[in-house]
Design a protein around this motif. Structure first.
Motif, PDB file in Angstrom:
ATOM      1  N   ILE A 284       0.847  -1.190   0.000  1.00 46.48           N
ATOM      2  CA  ILE A 284       0.000   0.000   0.000  1.00 46.48           C
ATOM      3  C   ILE A 284       0.882   1.240   0.000  1.00 46.48           C
ATOM      4  O   ILE A 284       2.012   1.202   0.510  1.00 46.48           O
ATOM      5  N   ASP A 285       0.403   2.324  -0.593  1.00 46.98           N
ATOM      6  CA  ASP A 285       1.216   3.543  -0.631  1.00 46.98           C
ATOM      7  C   ASP A 285       1.215   4.236   0.723  1.00 46.98           C
ATOM      8  O   ASP A 285       0.466   3.871   1.632  1.00 46.98           O
ATOM      9  N   TYR A 286       2.081   5.246   0.860  1.00 47.53           N
ATOM     10  CA  TYR A 286       2.253   5.888   2.161  1.00 47.53           C
ATOM     11  C   TYR A 286       1.076   6.769   2.554  1.00 47.53           C
ATOM     12  O   TYR A 286       1.005   7.267   3.673  1.00 47.53           O
ATOM     13  N   ASN A 287       0.117   6.989   1.645  1.00 42.92           N
ATOM     14  CA  ASN A 287      -1.094   7.752   1.977  1.00 42.92           C
ATOM     15  C   ASN A 287      -2.302   6.853   2.216  1.00 42.92           C
ATOM     16  O   ASN A 287      -3.411   7.349   2.431  1.00 42.92           O
ATOM     17  N   ASN A 288      -2.088   5.536   2.165  1.00 42.98           N
ATOM     18  CA  ASN A 288      -3.176   4.563   2.315  1.00 42.98           C
ATOM     19  C   ASN A 288      -4.311   4.799   1.313  1.00 42.98           C
ATOM     20  O   ASN A 288      -5.479   4.557   1.612  1.00 42.98           O
ATOM     21  N   LYS A 289      -3.948   5.229   0.120  1.00 44.23           N
ATOM     22  CA  LYS A 289      -4.963   5.495  -0.910  1.00 44.23           C
ATOM     23  C   LYS A 289      -4.985   4.414  -1.975  1.00 44.23           C
ATOM     24  O   LYS A 289      -6.044   4.002  -2.442  1.00 44.23           O
ATOM     25  N   TYR A 290      -3.797   3.944  -2.370  1.00 43.93           N
ATOM     26  CA  TYR A 290      -3.707   2.962  -3.434  1.00 43.93           C
ATOM     27  C   TYR A 290      -3.079   1.657  -2.939  1.00 43.93           C
ATOM     28  O   TYR A 290      -2.111   1.665  -2.181  1.00 43.93           O
ATOM     29  N   LEU A 291      -3.665   0.573  -3.403  1.00 47.69           N
ATOM     30  CA  LEU A 291      -3.135  -0.759  -3.163  1.00 47.69           C
ATOM     31  C   LEU A 291      -2.455  -1.224  -4.446  1.00 47.69           C
ATOM     32  O   LEU A 291      -2.942  -0.949  -5.544  1.00 47.69           O
ATOM     33  N   TYR A 292      -1.316  -1.916  -4.316  1.00 51.09           N
ATOM     34  CA  TYR A 292      -0.581  -2.390  -5.485  1.00 51.09           C
ATOM     35  C   TYR A 292      -0.424  -3.911  -5.396  1.00 51.09           C
ATOM     36  O   TYR A 292      -0.178  -4.448  -4.313  1.00 51.09           O
ATOM     37  N   THR A 293      -0.558  -4.585  -6.536  1.00 54.23           N
ATOM     38  CA  THR A 293      -0.285  -6.017  -6.586  1.00 54.23           C
ATOM     39  C   THR A 293       0.690  -6.309  -7.726  1.00 54.23           C
ATOM     40  O   THR A 293       0.617  -5.674  -8.782  1.00 54.23           O
ATOM     41  N   THR A 294       1.592  -7.271  -7.492  1.00 53.03           N
ATOM     42  CA  THR A 294       2.424  -7.765  -8.591  1.00 53.03           C
ATOM     43  C   THR A 294       1.670  -8.910  -9.259  1.00 53.03           C
ATOM     44  O   THR A 294       1.190  -9.821  -8.578  1.00 53.03           O
ATOM     45  N   ASN A 295       1.554  -8.862 -10.581  1.00 54.98           N
ATOM     46  CA  ASN A 295       0.835  -9.888 -11.331  1.00 54.98           C
ATOM     47  C   ASN A 295       1.842 -10.744 -12.096  1.00 54.98           C
ATOM     48  O   ASN A 295       2.360 -10.334 -13.135  1.00 54.98           O
ATOM     49  N   THR A 296       2.102 -11.943 -11.577  1.00 57.08           N
ATOM     50  CA  THR A 296       3.193 -12.765 -12.096  1.00 57.08           C
ATOM     51  C   THR A 296       2.949 -13.257 -13.518  1.00 57.08           C
ATOM     52  O   THR A 296       3.888 -13.408 -14.297  1.00 57.08           O
ATOM     53  N   HIS A 297       1.692 -13.526 -13.871  1.00 54.85           N
ATOM     54  CA  HIS A 297       1.390 -14.015 -15.223  1.00 54.85           C
ATOM     55  C   HIS A 297       1.426 -12.886 -16.257  1.00 54.85           C
ATOM     56  O   HIS A 297       1.776 -13.111 -17.416  1.00 54.85           O
ATOM     57  N   ALA A 298       1.051 -11.705 -15.839  1.00 54.06           N
ATOM     58  CA  ALA A 298       0.858 -10.602 -16.786  1.00 54.06           C
ATOM     59  C   ALA A 298       2.072  -9.693 -16.920  1.00 54.06           C
ATOM     60  O   ALA A 298       2.108  -8.839 -17.816  1.00 54.06           O
ATOM     61  N   GLY A 299       3.055  -9.821 -16.036  1.00 57.22           N
ATOM     62  CA  GLY A 299       4.226  -8.954 -16.091  1.00 57.22           C
ATOM     63  C   GLY A 299       3.897  -7.505 -15.799  1.00 57.22           C
ATOM     64  O   GLY A 299       4.496  -6.594 -16.374  1.00 57.22           O
ATOM     65  N   ALA A 300       2.967  -7.282 -14.885  1.00 53.10           N
ATOM     66  CA  ALA A 300       2.494  -5.915 -14.624  1.00 53.10           C
ATOM     67  C   ALA A 300       2.143  -5.723 -13.159  1.00 53.10           C
ATOM     68  O   ALA A 300       1.972  -6.685 -12.400  1.00 53.10           O
ATOM     69  N   ILE A 301       2.036  -4.459 -12.785  1.00 54.17           N
ATOM     70  CA  ILE A 301       1.555  -4.043 -11.467  1.00 54.17           C
ATOM     71  C   ILE A 301       0.146  -3.493 -11.629  1.00 54.17           C
ATOM     72  O   ILE A 301      -0.092  -2.646 -12.496  1.00 54.17           O
TER      73      ILE A 301
ATOM     74  N   VAL B 267      -7.453   0.938 -11.200  1.00 51.91           N
ATOM     75  CA  VAL B 267      -7.505   2.194 -11.950  1.00 51.91           C
ATOM     76  C   VAL B 267      -6.342   2.339 -12.928  1.00 51.91           C
ATOM     77  O   VAL B 267      -6.364   3.216 -13.797  1.00 51.91           O
ATOM     78  N   ASP B 268      -5.327   1.480 -12.800  1.00 50.60           N
ATOM     79  CA  ASP B 268      -4.189   1.584 -13.727  1.00 50.60           C
ATOM     80  C   ASP B 268      -3.352   0.312 -13.657  1.00 50.60           C
ATOM     81  O   ASP B 268      -3.425  -0.447 -12.675  1.00 50.60           O
ATOM     82  N   GLU B 269      -2.568   0.084 -14.705  1.00 55.15           N
ATOM     83  CA  GLU B 269      -1.616  -1.019 -14.746  1.00 55.15           C
ATOM     84  C   GLU B 269      -0.285  -0.503 -15.285  1.00 55.15           C
ATOM     85  O   GLU B 269      -0.269   0.337 -16.190  1.00 55.15           O
ATOM     86  N   ILE B 270       0.800  -0.994 -14.718  1.00 53.68           N
ATOM     87  CA  ILE B 270       2.128  -0.608 -15.184  1.00 53.68           C
ATOM     88  C   ILE B 270       2.886  -1.885 -15.537  1.00 53.68           C
ATOM     89  O   ILE B 270       3.044  -2.773 -14.689  1.00 53.68           O
ATOM     90  N   TYR B 271       3.339  -1.989 -16.766  1.00 56.84           N
ATOM     91  CA  TYR B 271       4.087  -3.169 -17.185  1.00 56.84           C
ATOM     92  C   TYR B 271       5.549  -3.032 -16.769  1.00 56.84           C
ATOM     93  O   TYR B 271       6.158  -1.983 -16.947  1.00 56.84           O
ATOM     94  N   VAL B 272       6.075  -4.107 -16.194  1.00 52.53           N
ATOM     95  CA  VAL B 272       7.436  -4.086 -15.672  1.00 52.53           C
ATOM     96  C   VAL B 272       8.272  -5.140 -16.403  1.00 52.53           C
ATOM     97  O   VAL B 272       8.502  -5.030 -17.595  1.00 52.53           O
TER      98      VAL B 272
END
Length: 314
Positions: free
Chosen positions: A56-73, A84-89
């Protein structure tokens, strides 16, 4: 909308692309966040994301997950209760750490042997840092100056300077370093070394972060996975996926002093914010085990989604 954060636990379910929202007040799953928006692999209802770790971010606003199959957050807005968004890593992202100092996220990519650096304000990929073979866990030092990375395949600990994003050191450690636990002072890292052989077994490496050297290695269990320290940092609790148990290691004399039986294939482990419970996700049982931290006793087993993995306590 996600309920108030008091006594709330998020659990990522790899087998169904969801996040369970568990309320520790009544010890039940209250809701789920669906990550895939109804997308499935071809015509079969099969998970395509594979959420692994949650933070979770430092403002407790957004939760993040690592998606192992999709190569994205995936980025989940906790007010809207949806992605609300995806970031490919990189390929097969596993763990992540947020560095508040430079407002960046560091993500380990197990199959591309790299650490992705994401600017959290612009949500843009800033850098790809090559590390050792099969990086898995990442931990931020207490002063925010370093990122520690376990490299499962090359048996090494990589240390990254967060100011320059350059590799400071790469140190050979014991076989199969998997997860990291950093003590409150930040001077000791406990490295959980898993095992793929019942004969070899697993171990825990105690690593001094000041002198950058191994202090001790303790043989432990068959397939240790992840660990958490108790409130006074007197004991380390470690899940063992092969024995379906949690080992209890006393830090003072480095001895095993107990074992708690949990569900089948326990994986992630975390304590709640009040230091009352230890929580364990059981992949094969689709459950979350709740352990009383002081009595070392299972007090509840909570049904989650399919293949629960990462745990986040708020």
């Amino acid at each position: 909308m996600v309920m108030g954060f008091e006594n709330i636990v998020f659990v990522s379910n790899m087998g169904e692309d969801t996040i369970s929202i568990v309320d520790l007040n009544d010890m039940k799953e209250q809701n789920k966040i669906y990550l895939n928006h109804g997308r499935y692999f071809r015509t079969i209802k099969k998970p395509i994301l594979g959420p692994h770790h949650i933070t979770i971010d430092y403002n407790n606003k957004y939760l993040y997950t690592t998606n192992t199959h999709a190569g994205a957050i995936s980025i989940i807005d906790l007010i809207l209760n949806r992605v609300v968004d995806e970031i490919y890593v990189g390929s097969c992202p596993t763990h992540m750490e947020i560095c508040k100092k430079n407002k960046s996220m560091y993500v380990s990519n197990a199959d591309s042997n790299s650490i992705s650096v994401i600017d959290l304000e612009s949500r843009v990929l800033q850098a790809q840092i090559p590390v050792g073979g099969m990086p898995h866990d990442v931990k931020l030092s207490r002063d925010g100056q370093r990122i520690y990375v376990t490299n499962l395949d090359s048996n090494a600990l990589t240390v990254i300077d967060t100011e320059s994003n350059d590799i400071e050191k790469s140190i050979r450690v014991n076989l199969n370093p998997y997860h990291l636990i950093l003590n409150d002072k930040g001077n000791l890292l406990f490295i959980v070394n898993t095992s793929f052989s019942a004969i070899e077994g697993g171990s825990v490496t105690i690593f001094d972060t000041h002198y950058m050297r191994i202090v001790e290695r303790i043989r432990l269990g068959r397939m240790p996975m992840e660990g958490v320290l108790d409130e006074g940092e007197k004991h380390l609790f470690i899940t063992d996926a092969d024995l379906n148990a949690v080992h209890i290691l006393r830090i003072e004399d480095r001895k095993l002093v107990g074992r708690i039986n949990v569900g089948r294939m326990p994986n992630s482990i975390m304590k709640d914010r009040h230091n009352q419970y230890i929580l364990v996700s059981n992949i094969q049982d689709n459950t979350l085990t709740v352990i009383d931290m002081r009595q070392w006793k299972v007090i509840e087993t909570i049904t989650t989604g399919i293949e629960p993995g990462g745990i986040l306590c708020i």
